[in-house]
Design an enzyme around this catalytic site. Sequence first.
Site, PDB file in Angstrom:
ATOM      1  N   HIS A   1      18.913 -82.956  38.829  1.00  0.00           N
ATOM      2  CA  HIS A   1      20.266 -83.418  39.148  1.00  0.00           C
ATOM      3  C   HIS A   1      20.154 -84.780  39.824  1.00  0.00           C
ATOM      4  O   HIS A   1      20.161 -84.897  41.038  1.00  0.00           O
ATOM      5  CB  HIS A   1      20.920 -82.402  40.095  1.00  0.00           C
ATOM      6  CG  HIS A   1      22.340 -82.738  40.446  1.00  0.00           C
ATOM      7  ND1 HIS A   1      23.276 -83.086  39.507  1.00  0.00           N
ATOM      8  CD2 HIS A   1      22.987 -82.753  41.639  1.00  0.00           C
ATOM      9  CE1 HIS A   1      24.432 -83.302  40.100  1.00  0.00           C
ATOM     10  NE2 HIS A   1      24.285 -83.118  41.402  1.00  0.00           N
TER      11      HIS A   1
ATOM     12  N   ARG B   1      31.166 -83.665  33.454  1.00  0.00           N
ATOM     13  CA  ARG B   1      31.472 -85.107  33.572  1.00  0.00           C
ATOM     14  C   ARG B   1      31.335 -85.784  32.210  1.00  0.00           C
ATOM     15  O   ARG B   1      32.199 -86.546  31.776  1.00  0.00           O
ATOM     16  CB  ARG B   1      30.526 -85.749  34.589  1.00  0.00           C
ATOM     17  CG  ARG B   1      30.901 -85.359  36.000  1.00  0.00           C
ATOM     18  CD  ARG B   1      30.005 -85.953  37.064  1.00  0.00           C
ATOM     19  NE  ARG B   1      30.554 -85.624  38.375  1.00  0.00           N
ATOM     20  CZ  ARG B   1      29.837 -85.439  39.475  1.00  0.00           C
ATOM     21  NH1 ARG B   1      28.519 -85.568  39.443  1.00  0.00           N
ATOM     22  NH2 ARG B   1      30.434 -85.147  40.609  1.00  0.00           N
TER      23      ARG B   1
ATOM     24  N   ASP C   1      27.277 -81.756  35.589  1.00  0.00           N
ATOM     25  CA  ASP C   1      26.884 -82.970  34.860  1.00  0.00           C
ATOM     26  C   ASP C   1      27.419 -82.949  33.422  1.00  0.00           C
ATOM     27  O   ASP C   1      27.900 -83.968  32.915  1.00  0.00           O
ATOM     28  CB  ASP C   1      25.351 -83.114  34.870  1.00  0.00           C
ATOM     29  CG  ASP C   1      24.821 -83.390  36.273  1.00  0.00           C
ATOM     30  OD1 ASP C   1      25.540 -84.034  37.063  1.00  0.00           O
ATOM     31  OD2 ASP C   1      23.695 -82.960  36.586  1.00  0.00           O
TER      32      ASP C   1
ATOM     33  N   ARG D   1      20.710 -88.648  46.544  1.00  0.00           N
ATOM     34  CA  ARG D   1      20.693 -87.223  46.919  1.00  0.00           C
ATOM     35  C   ARG D   1      19.410 -86.886  47.683  1.00  0.00           C
ATOM     36  O   ARG D   1      19.403 -86.067  48.594  1.00  0.00           O
ATOM     37  CB  ARG D   1      20.788 -86.347  45.667  1.00  0.00           C
ATOM     38  CG  ARG D   1      22.120 -86.490  44.938  1.00  0.00           C
ATOM     39  CD  ARG D   1      22.149 -85.641  43.681  1.00  0.00           C
ATOM     40  NE  ARG D   1      23.422 -85.742  42.984  1.00  0.00           N
ATOM     41  CZ  ARG D   1      23.676 -86.584  41.983  1.00  0.00           C
ATOM     42  NH1 ARG D   1      22.745 -87.425  41.563  1.00  0.00           N
ATOM     43  NH2 ARG D   1      24.855 -86.598  41.402  1.00  0.00           N
TER      44      ARG D   1
HETATM   45  N1  NAD Z   1      24.827 -79.532  43.086  1.00  0.00           N
HETATM   46  C1  NAD Z   1      25.832 -80.349  42.892  1.00  0.00           C
HETATM   47  O1  NAD Z   1      26.150 -80.673  41.760  1.00  0.00           O
HETATM   48  C2  NAD Z   1      26.623 -80.853  44.076  1.00  0.00           C
HETATM   49  C3  NAD Z   1      27.864 -81.468  43.895  1.00  0.00           C
HETATM   50  C4  NAD Z   1      28.587 -81.887  45.028  1.00  0.00           C
HETATM   51  C5  NAD Z   1      28.044 -81.728  46.315  1.00  0.00           C
HETATM   52  N2  NAD Z   1      26.812 -81.155  46.422  1.00  0.00           N
HETATM   53  C6  NAD Z   1      26.213 -80.946  47.736  1.00  0.00           C
HETATM   54  O2  NAD Z   1      26.846 -79.828  48.356  1.00  0.00           O
HETATM   55  C7  NAD Z   1      26.717 -79.948  49.780  1.00  0.00           C
HETATM   56  C8  NAD Z   1      28.092 -79.748  50.433  1.00  0.00           C
HETATM   57  O3  NAD Z   1      28.939 -80.802  50.097  1.00  0.00           O
HETATM   58  P1  NAD Z   1      30.420 -80.866  50.713  1.00  0.00           P
HETATM   59  O4  NAD Z   1      31.094 -82.025  50.086  1.00  0.00           O
HETATM   60  O5  NAD Z   1      31.051 -79.541  50.668  1.00  0.00           O
HETATM   61  O6  NAD Z   1      30.080 -81.223  52.249  1.00  0.00           O
HETATM   62  P2  NAD Z   1      30.971 -80.911  53.531  1.00  0.00           P
HETATM   63  O7  NAD Z   1      30.441 -81.745  54.633  1.00  0.00           O
HETATM   64  O8  NAD Z   1      32.422 -81.018  53.187  1.00  0.00           O
HETATM   65  O9  NAD Z   1      30.669 -79.369  53.838  1.00  0.00           O
HETATM   66  C9  NAD Z   1      29.420 -78.909  54.235  1.00  0.00           C
HETATM   67  C10 NAD Z   1      29.658 -77.780  55.219  1.00  0.00           C
HETATM   68  O10 NAD Z   1      28.399 -77.183  55.555  1.00  0.00           O
HETATM   69  C11 NAD Z   1      28.525 -76.750  56.883  1.00  0.00           C
HETATM   70  N3  NAD Z   1      27.200 -76.466  57.460  1.00  0.00           N
HETATM   71  C12 NAD Z   1      26.255 -77.330  57.893  1.00  0.00           C
HETATM   72  N4  NAD Z   1      25.186 -76.666  58.367  1.00  0.00           N
HETATM   73  C13 NAD Z   1      25.461 -75.339  58.215  1.00  0.00           C
HETATM   74  C14 NAD Z   1      24.748 -74.160  58.485  1.00  0.00           C
HETATM   75  N5  NAD Z   1      23.525 -74.188  59.025  1.00  0.00           N
HETATM   76  N6  NAD Z   1      25.331 -72.978  58.209  1.00  0.00           N
HETATM   77  C15 NAD Z   1      26.566 -72.922  57.667  1.00  0.00           C
HETATM   78  N7  NAD Z   1      27.290 -74.015  57.381  1.00  0.00           N
HETATM   79  C16 NAD Z   1      26.746 -75.209  57.639  1.00  0.00           C
HETATM   80  C17 NAD Z   1      29.253 -77.878  57.604  1.00  0.00           C
HETATM   81  O11 NAD Z   1      29.813 -77.468  58.822  1.00  0.00           O
HETATM   82  C18 NAD Z   1      30.289 -78.244  56.540  1.00  0.00           C
HETATM   83  O12 NAD Z   1      31.509 -77.573  56.757  1.00  0.00           O
HETATM   84  C19 NAD Z   1      26.097 -81.320  50.017  1.00  0.00           C
HETATM   85  O13 NAD Z   1      24.707 -81.201  50.231  1.00  0.00           O
HETATM   86  C20 NAD Z   1      26.379 -82.061  48.732  1.00  0.00           C
HETATM   87  O14 NAD Z   1      25.467 -83.113  48.507  1.00  0.00           O
HETATM   88  C21 NAD Z   1      26.108 -80.721  45.343  1.00  0.00           C
END
Ligand code: NAD
Length: 309
Positions: free
Chosen positions: A175, A151, A148, A88
């Site tokens: 995380h 899961r 978490d 991450r």
């Molecule tokens: N906290 C957690 O437990 C957890 C769990 C899963 C994923 N995540 C994180 O969440 C984030 C999103 O994951 P995802 O699977 O949805 O990814 P994804 O690629 O499917 O979606 C991300 C979206 O963000 C958009 N984006 C990028 N820059 C942008 C901006 N400046 N303004 C607006 N939109 C913008 C992209 O166009 C895309 O549609 C990742 O960083 C991932 O690591 C966190």
Amino acid sequence: MKITVVGAGNVGATCADVLAYREVANEIVLVDIKEGFAEGKALDIWQKAPIDLYDSRTIGTTNDYSKSANSDVVVITSGLPRKPGMSRDDLINTNAGIVKSVTENVVKYSPNAIIIVVSNPLDVMTYQAHLTSKMPRTRVMGMAGILDTARYRAFLAEALNISPKDIQAMLLGGHGDTMVPLPRYTTVAGIPVTELIDKDKLNAILERTKVGGGELVKLMGTSAWYAPGSAAAQMVEAIVKDQRRIFPVCIKLEGEYGINDCYLGVPVVLGKNGVEKVIELDLNADEKVLMEASRKAVREVMDVLDKLG
Ligand SMILES: NC(=O)c1ccc[n+]([C@@H]2O[C@H](COP(=O)([O-])OP(=O)(O)OC[C@H]3O[C@@H](n4cnc5c(N)ncnc54)[C@H](O)[C@@H]3O)[C@@H](O)[C@H]2O)c1
């Protein structure tokens, strides 16, 4: 009530869908930088309303934050997800800039919103959003602990062959692989889990939980979205409905657990003002060691962010 979800990708769209389906707010705005993407996802969610029988109105916009004006809660999911072989923390360079610019726009149009960060590296992106927003720490938090623990609870339910509904659990820390599961605070319908499962099996489940995100990245080539999206929606619901639910949530610690100036997951009460209360558990010596390791790991990545300026 008005909720904005920034990032209409896997996690953001799932979160918006759950919010609409559960009628958490009457107005849900999806924002994405990719032309037409949020509009399309929002329209699809809205077209599901007559089938699933909800009336939350979902609209999408390509980066026009005026449409998000006066949101009560904003969920930030924009940013790159992990690919196989990545940690991450590897996402920090790209995602810090994204979370910073998104937070600036969010605060400009919704100065009274409560912000929930989902983008990774989670703890440090919460730091970024908090710095940029200049809001009180109780109004800028990160989602990781609900996922978490979910899961962990799902793995336990499978091993015990019982309903996941009856498993209660808490964990602390960042995380990442240094998260701090707390088996002595895990119960199954009130029964301490240690009375129902042997130590080795429980340890194997704890270890699997720590790398639970990585397991899914390996399987799918990108990170998870159903459970993360639902977890963020559950936080929104607790705030919007002033439920005062207790969840593990990432927040800046100011002396709690003997830790200052670090963003870590701890149990909190979530209500209409955001984090209403941080709950301090009386950790034993082993748990304190694990919490310190987690603090160190998050602090190192916070230092990287500080150097990025
Ligand atoms: N906290 C957690 O437990 C957890 C769990 C899963 C994923 N995540 C994180 O969440 C984030 C999103 O994951 P995802 O699977 O949805 O990814 P994804 O690629 O499917 O979606 C991300 C979206 O963000 C958009 N984006 C990028 N820059 C942008 C901006 N400046 N303004 C607006 N939109 C913008 C992209 O166009 C895309 O549609 C990742 O960083 C991932 O690591 C966190």
